[in-house]
Design a protein around this motif. Structure first.
Motif, mmCIF file in Angstrom:
data_model
loop_
_atom_site.group_PDB
_atom_site.id
_atom_site.type_symbol
_atom_site.label_atom_id
_atom_site.label_comp_id
_atom_site.label_asym_id
_atom_site.label_seq_id
_atom_site.Cartn_x
_atom_site.Cartn_y
_atom_site.Cartn_z
ATOM 1 N N LEU A 41 -1.310 -8.435 5.561
ATOM 2 C CA LEU A 41 -2.355 -7.882 4.506
ATOM 3 C C LEU A 41 -2.047 -8.362 2.932
ATOM 4 N N PRO A 42 -0.487 -8.087 2.813
ATOM 5 C CA PRO A 42 -0.184 -8.309 1.280
ATOM 6 C C PRO A 42 -0.247 -9.735 0.997
ATOM 7 N N LEU A 74 3.030 -3.435 -3.058
ATOM 8 C CA LEU A 74 1.988 -2.997 -2.043
ATOM 9 C C LEU A 74 2.329 -3.406 -0.649
ATOM 10 N N CYS A 75 3.070 -4.358 -0.320
ATOM 11 C CA CYS A 75 3.831 -4.455 0.874
ATOM 12 C C CYS A 75 4.820 -3.451 1.329
ATOM 13 N N ALA A 76 5.403 -2.804 0.320
ATOM 14 C CA ALA A 76 6.275 -1.798 0.655
ATOM 15 C C ALA A 76 5.465 -0.369 0.905
ATOM 16 N N GLY A 77 4.606 -0.239 0.409
ATOM 17 C CA GLY A 77 3.480 0.872 0.651
ATOM 18 C C GLY A 77 2.630 0.770 2.080
ATOM 19 N N SER A 178 -2.927 8.820 8.846
ATOM 20 C CA SER A 178 -3.427 7.637 8.432
ATOM 21 C C SER A 178 -4.350 7.835 7.452
ATOM 22 N N SER A 179 -5.120 8.642 7.381
ATOM 23 C CA SER A 179 -6.166 8.820 6.406
ATOM 24 C C SER A 179 -5.501 9.267 5.264
ATOM 25 N N TYR A 180 -4.706 10.420 5.010
ATOM 26 C CA TYR A 180 -4.042 10.763 4.139
ATOM 27 C C TYR A 180 -3.129 9.799 3.368
ATOM 28 N N GLY A 181 -2.443 8.920 4.090
ATOM 29 C CA GLY A 181 -1.415 7.787 3.567
ATOM 30 C C GLY A 181 -2.494 6.804 3.064
ATOM 31 N N LEU A 185 -2.147 4.383 -0.956
ATOM 32 C CA LEU A 185 -2.168 3.092 -1.192
ATOM 33 C C LEU A 185 -2.859 2.328 -2.079
ATOM 34 N N PHE A 186 -4.009 3.240 -2.870
ATOM 35 C CA PHE A 186 -4.817 2.643 -3.726
ATOM 36 C C PHE A 186 -3.612 2.999 -5.246
#
Length: 262
Positions: A41-42, A74-77, A178-181, A185-186
């Motif tokens: 994805l990144p 972003l990749c790390a996130g 998953s939703s909270y995390g 990512l934004f």
């Protein structure tokens, strides 16, 4: 009658932690799709911003040098976010009850998830940097600058991995974790990761300038491109240490509270 007391020797914390790290790594290998997506994805975003939007944002062709530091974070996130799901799964499937009956510190299961996530993140970050070099990223930093940048990236990954672990602990289900995390990512999109803050609306500039992602990105960008990080590096380290300390305390307190109820 002869009473014989059998004393069970408690394994050392290092051995226990290494076992849980191995367990988390094994689970990660079995869930290869998550690792692939954390890398793919990144890379897809980097290719999109470089080849689709890059010409419009910076016609000189140097946009790749600007955007890569943001893609790295972003990749790390993305890689760290899976920790929240893994921790939430362990907290809800009953495995913690079994660990509590053993002569070990069950909190090490969280440490194992964090350590395994760090290993996966370093691998993913390395792949992203290699792809960036192939698409035109040309860093000008010295060896010392590279070492410093890697140190900042490692501290960022450690801090946010513990933060995602805390989120997994407070979540009632893996889906909720998953939703909270996903919300976190934004943050890179509301920073200087993709465009200069000066191009944003006035009301958004204050948010972008005073959130933790921006100084980390500016530090990495300055170090890799041969510039001076200035005060950004102290803000970056300060933010990461603050998030790390708060996340560890939050994780420890939450784990003891939730595990004690079982």
């Amino acid at each position: 009658m002869l009473n014989v007391k059998t004393e069970i020797k408690k394994p050392s914390a290092l051995i226990t932690c290494s076992v849980f790290v191995g367990r988390s790594l094994l689970h990660g290998l079995r869930n290869a799709e998550a690792l692939i997506m954390a890398i793919a994805l990144p890379i897809m975003l980097m290719l999109m911003f470089t080849y689709v939007f890059g010409g419009a944002i910076d016609p000189s062709g140097e946009y790749v040098n600007y955007v890569v530091p943001g893609i790295i974070l972003l990749c790390a996130g993305f890689g760290s976010s899976s920790t929240a799901v893994d921790v939430a799964t362990d907290m809800t499937n009953g495995i913690i009850d079994r660990f509590r009956t053993m002569p070990i510190q069950s909190m090490n299961v969280i440490t194992g998830h964090v350590a395994a996530s760090l290993a996966r993140n370093f691998l993913a970050t390395g792949v992203v940097i290699i792809i960036a070099l192939l698409v035109g990223f040309r860093p000008e930093g010295s060896i010392f600058s590279w070492v410093t940048a890697i140190g900042v990236i490692a501290l960022f990954i450690l801090a946010f991995t513990w933060l995602f672990a805390a989120i997994g602990l407070v979540s009632k289900t893996p889906a909720a974790a998953s939703s909270y995390g996903f919300v976190l990512l934004f943050l890179p999109y509301l920073s200087s990761a993709f465009v200069p803050i000066s191009t944003m609306p006035k009301w958004l500039q204050g948010i972008a300038e005073n959130q933790p992602i921006t100084p980390v990105i500016e530090t990495i960008r300055s170090l890799l491109m041969g510039g001076a990080a200035g005060s950004y590096i102290w803000w970056a380290v300060g933010w990461c240490l603050l998030i790390l300390v708060v996340s560890i305390i939050w994780s420890t307190w939450t784990f003891k509270r939730k595990a004690g109820r079982r």
